[in-house]
Design a protein around this motif. Structure first.
Motif, PDB file in Angstrom:
ATOM      1  N   MET A   1       0.850  -1.189   0.000  1.00  0.00           N
ATOM      2  CA  MET A   1       0.000   0.000   0.000  1.00  0.00           C
ATOM      3  C   MET A   1       0.884   1.237   0.000  1.00  0.00           C
ATOM      4  N   LEU A   2       0.751   2.062  -1.005  1.00  0.00           N
ATOM      5  CA  LEU A   2       1.508   3.310  -1.104  1.00  0.00           C
ATOM      6  C   LEU A   2       0.567   4.479  -0.878  1.00  0.00           C
ATOM      7  N   GLU A   3       0.841   5.258   0.168  1.00  0.00           N
ATOM      8  CA  GLU A   3       0.050   6.443   0.473  1.00  0.00           C
ATOM      9  C   GLU A   3       0.865   7.689   0.146  1.00  0.00           C
ATOM     10  N   VAL A   4       0.235   8.633  -0.531  1.00  0.00           N
ATOM     11  CA  VAL A   4       0.905   9.870  -0.932  1.00  0.00           C
ATOM     12  C   VAL A   4       0.196  11.061  -0.300  1.00  0.00           C
ATOM     13  N   ILE A   5       0.980  11.964   0.280  1.00  0.00           N
ATOM     14  CA  ILE A   5       0.422  13.206   0.819  1.00  0.00           C
ATOM     15  C   ILE A   5       0.066  14.132  -0.332  1.00  0.00           C
ATOM     16  N   VAL A   6      -1.156  14.647  -0.315  1.00  0.00           N
ATOM     17  CA  VAL A   6      -1.567  15.634  -1.313  1.00  0.00           C
ATOM     18  C   VAL A   6      -2.117  16.869  -0.602  1.00  0.00           C
ATOM     19  N   THR A   7      -1.924  18.011  -1.237  1.00  0.00           N
ATOM     20  CA  THR A   7      -2.405  19.260  -0.655  1.00  0.00           C
ATOM     21  C   THR A   7      -3.338  20.022  -1.592  1.00  0.00           C
ATOM     22  N   THR A   8      -3.488  19.526  -2.834  1.00  0.00           N
ATOM     23  CA  THR A   8      -4.351  20.181  -3.823  1.00  0.00           C
ATOM     24  C   THR A   8      -5.071  19.127  -4.656  1.00  0.00           C
ATOM     25  N   VAL A   9      -6.058  19.579  -5.415  1.00  0.00           N
ATOM     26  CA  VAL A   9      -6.759  18.688  -6.344  1.00  0.00           C
ATOM     27  C   VAL A   9      -5.790  18.167  -7.398  1.00  0.00           C
ATOM     28  N   GLU A  10      -4.928  19.050  -7.901  1.00  0.00           N
ATOM     29  CA  GLU A  10      -3.961  18.634  -8.918  1.00  0.00           C
ATOM     30  C   GLU A  10      -3.035  17.545  -8.384  1.00  0.00           C
ATOM     31  N   ASP A  11      -2.579  17.713  -7.146  1.00  0.00           N
ATOM     32  CA  ASP A  11      -1.755  16.675  -6.515  1.00  0.00           C
ATOM     33  C   ASP A  11      -2.470  15.332  -6.544  1.00  0.00           C
ATOM     34  N   ALA A  12      -3.730  15.351  -6.155  1.00  0.00           N
ATOM     35  CA  ALA A  12      -4.498  14.114  -6.035  1.00  0.00           C
ATOM     36  C   ALA A  12      -4.616  13.404  -7.378  1.00  0.00           C
ATOM     37  N   ILE A  13      -4.889  14.157  -8.433  1.00  0.00           N
ATOM     38  CA  ILE A  13      -5.047  13.576  -9.768  1.00  0.00           C
ATOM     39  C   ILE A  13      -3.739  12.951 -10.233  1.00  0.00           C
ATOM     40  N   ILE A  14      -2.627  13.653 -10.025  1.00  0.00           N
ATOM     41  CA  ILE A  14      -1.318  13.141 -10.448  1.00  0.00           C
ATOM     42  C   ILE A  14      -0.937  11.909  -9.636  1.00  0.00           C
ATOM     43  N   ALA A  15      -1.149  11.960  -8.325  1.00  0.00           N
ATOM     44  CA  ALA A  15      -0.783  10.831  -7.469  1.00  0.00           C
ATOM     45  C   ALA A  15      -1.549   9.574  -7.856  1.00  0.00           C
ATOM     46  N   GLU A  16      -2.834   9.715  -8.123  1.00  0.00           N
ATOM     47  CA  GLU A  16      -3.625   8.553  -8.542  1.00  0.00           C
ATOM     48  C   GLU A  16      -3.114   8.014  -9.867  1.00  0.00           C
ATOM     49  N   ALA A  17      -2.834   8.896 -10.808  1.00  0.00           N
ATOM     50  CA  ALA A  17      -2.348   8.466 -12.120  1.00  0.00           C
ATOM     51  C   ALA A  17      -0.998   7.759 -12.009  1.00  0.00           C
ATOM     52  N   GLY A  18      -0.194   8.136 -11.009  1.00  0.00           N
ATOM     53  CA  GLY A  18       1.112   7.525 -10.827  1.00  0.00           C
ATOM     54  C   GLY A  18       1.074   6.171 -10.159  1.00  0.00           C
ATOM     55  N   GLY A  19      -0.066   5.806  -9.583  1.00  0.00           N
ATOM     56  CA  GLY A  19      -0.186   4.499  -8.968  1.00  0.00           C
ATOM     57  C   GLY A  19      -0.375   4.502  -7.469  1.00  0.00           C
TER      58      GLY A  19
END
Length: 230
Positions: A1-19
């Motif tokens: 399980m890889l969890e990524v910290i996001v602070t914006t909507v753009e962060d969230a979209i990129i993080a999901e696309a990255g896996g």
């Protein structure tokens, strides 16, 4: 399980696309992360399909909370649930740096249906092994975010390994974060970590003031998949 910290909507979209498998949404990372605005919570959750855990922390002053803080946290929690978050990230300590049972007993009954991560307040606990025992008394805490202490995870490998062994007897996972990078992820996997948490390490210039680098998330995800599929 890889969890990524996001602070914006753009962060969230990129993080999901990255896996990324899960997102932790918070703001004010210079303070260690606090609860984001209601609009940001709503829009990030709407923008992705993977689980979003929202930081439930009313201020960055400390991990000690008053009755007034509790009132703010409870109102924020209701909105977080309304917008469809999958979980929350919170915790508390007494002034003696022991687990604050009062804040947990008051908040957890309102977290029905949510995953709960006890955040890095754990790393400031006077005795981490004792803190594990105390946290285990509270459900539904499903994981603890830790670097093995107040510093960075790579400097505290032995303590993290000790905590991972101890956690085998408890109903939650350890989520290893702070200083975890694509370059050093393998050493945490090798000692038994199943969940990794990354923030600035997957951003350009290793800075929360810069965008997420999707290739770094992909690199870390590939490392994790190779490890668990071998």
């Amino acid at each position: 399980m890889l969890e990524v910290i996001v602070t914006t909507v753009e962060d969230a979209i990129i993080a999901e696309a990255g896996g990324a498998d899960r997102l932790e949404l918070c703001v004010s990372m210079d303070e260690g992360g606090v609860t984001p605005s209601l609009g940001k919570i709503k829009n990030v959750i709407s923008a992705v399909d993977i689980p979003v855990y929202v930081m439930l922390r009313p201020h960055g002053n400390s991990f000690h909370y008053t009755e007034e803080d509790f009132s703010v946290m409870l109102d924020d929690l209701r909105v977080i649930q309304l917008f469809g978050a999958k979980g929350v990230v919170f915790g508390g300590l007494t002034f003696e740096n022991r687990i604050d049972h009062i804040i947990l007993k008051d908040m957890l009954p309102h977290c029905e249906g949510l995953g709960v991560t006890f955040h890095r307040a754990f790393d400031e606990a006077e005795d981490q092994l004792e803190a594990l025992k105390q946290i285990a008394k509270h459900q539904p805490i499903t994981r603890i975010l830790t670097a093995g202490g107040p510093g960075k995870a790579p400097d505290q490998i032995e303590q993290i390994e000790k905590l991972l062994r101890a956690t085998e007897d408890y109903p939650f996972e350890l989520l290893i974060g702070s200083g975890v990078t694509p370059a050093n992820a393998q050493q945490f996997l090798d000692i038994g970590a199943k969940e990794l948490h990354v923030g600035s390490a997957v951003r350009f210039n290793n800075s929360f003031h810069k965008p997420i680098n999707i290739e770094l998330i992909r690199d870390m995800k590939e490392t994790m998949e190779a490890h668990f599929n071998q």
